[in-house]
Design a protein around this motif. Sequence first.
Motif, PDB file in Angstrom:
ATOM      1  N   THR A 293      38.970  56.723   4.200  1.00 14.23           N
ATOM      2  CA  THR A 293      40.656  56.549   4.892  1.00 14.23           C
ATOM      3  C   THR A 293      40.422  55.941   6.020  1.00 14.23           C
ATOM      4  OG1 THR A 293      39.178  58.981   5.790  1.00 14.23           O
ATOM      5  CG2 THR A 293      40.615  59.483   3.957  1.00 14.23           C
TER       6      THR A 293
ATOM      7  N   THR B 118      39.507  57.019   8.614  1.00 12.54           N
ATOM      8  CA  THR B 118      37.785  56.705   9.099  1.00 12.54           C
ATOM      9  C   THR B 118      36.649  55.589   9.162  1.00 12.54           C
ATOM     10  OG1 THR B 118      39.099  58.635   9.995  1.00 12.54           O
ATOM     11  CG2 THR B 118      36.527  58.613  10.423  1.00 12.54           C
ATOM     12  N   ASN B 119      36.858  56.251   6.914  1.00 14.87           N
ATOM     13  CA  ASN B 119      35.562  55.327   6.887  1.00 14.87           C
ATOM     14  C   ASN B 119      36.402  53.943   6.497  1.00 14.87           C
ATOM     15  OD1 ASN B 119      37.225  56.227   4.768  1.00 14.87           O
ATOM     16  ND2 ASN B 119      35.182  57.622   4.196  1.00 14.87           N
ATOM     17  N   ARG B 120      36.887  52.683   6.736  1.00 16.03           N
ATOM     18  CA  ARG B 120      37.292  51.871   6.103  1.00 16.03           C
ATOM     19  C   ARG B 120      36.508  50.911   5.909  1.00 16.03           C
ATOM     20  NH1 ARG B 120      43.471  49.105   7.079  1.00 16.03           N
ATOM     21  NH2 ARG B 120      42.345  46.366   6.763  1.00 16.03           N
TER      22      ARG B 120
END
Length: 269
Positions: free
Chosen positions: A24, A26-28
Motif C-alpha cells: 500500500t 504506507t509500505n511503498r
Amino acid sequence: MFFSDADFEQYRTLIYNESGINFTATNRSILESRLRERLRDKGSDSVKTYFATIAKDQGELKSFLDSITTNLTRFFRNQAHFDALEHFVVPELMKIKQGSGNTTIKIWSAGCSTGEEPYTIAMLMSEILPPSWKFDIVASDISLKCLMTAKEGFYADARITGIPDAYLKKYFDKVEGGYKIHADIQSRIRFDYHNLKNDSGQRNLDIVFCRNVIIYFDEAAQTNVINRFWDSMASKSFLFIGHSESLFGMATKFEFVKTEWATLYRKFI
C-alpha cells in the motif's frame, strides 16, 4: 522520479496477483528500496524494462518475489506457542489418534523462512514424542534463497540465540563460524518452494504453523490462505498464526482455542 505512481500501481498489482502480498502507500518505500536493490543486482536502471521482464519470465519473477519478502525469524520464536504445542496440542492429538493405528503427526511450517521454525518444531517433537510415534514436517517458503539456507542447516553464532543449552548440545555441532544442525533432524524435514496463493496439495495435516505471514496480505487474500489451510488439514487439527494476527471477523470455520500457554485455532469436525 525513480518510481512513478503508475509504476507503483503496476508492480503492486502484479505482486498481489502472483503472491497475495499487498503493498500500500504506507509500505511503498519498502517496495521501492527492494526494487532498487534488484535493479542494481541485475545491472539495470529501468523500472519499466524490468517490469516487462518479470511479466514474462517466471524464473526472474520468482527471484523478484524472493527479494521483496521480509524474513525475520529465530529459534523458539514466541516460546508460548511451543509450550502450547508440547503441553496441549501433541497430547490432544495422541488421544485422538490412539487406537487408530496412525501414530504419525503431520506438520506444515508455512512461510518457514531460513528454517529456524521447522527445526525448532523437529527438536521439540523429538524430545516429547514416545519412541513408537513419528512426525513428518514439510517446511515451505516463497523465497528460494531462504530455503537454500534452511536446507544447509548452518547458523552463525549470532543466529542461535534462544536455543536452550541442552538442545544446542544435543542437536547441533559446533563448526567454524557457527553451528550445524544434526543430519537426523534435517532428515525429518522436507523443504519445498510454495506460494501460499496456491493450493499446496497437502492433505490430512495435524498441525499447521503459519506465523507472521498473513499480516502482509489484505483481507481477501488472508481469507483465501486460511481456507486453503482448512482444506489441507485433518479433522481435529490445529493452526498456529502469529501473536499479532487474528481470524476474528474472517469467514472461516476454525474455532478459537485459548490454552494455559497460548491461543491458537482448531479444525473440529
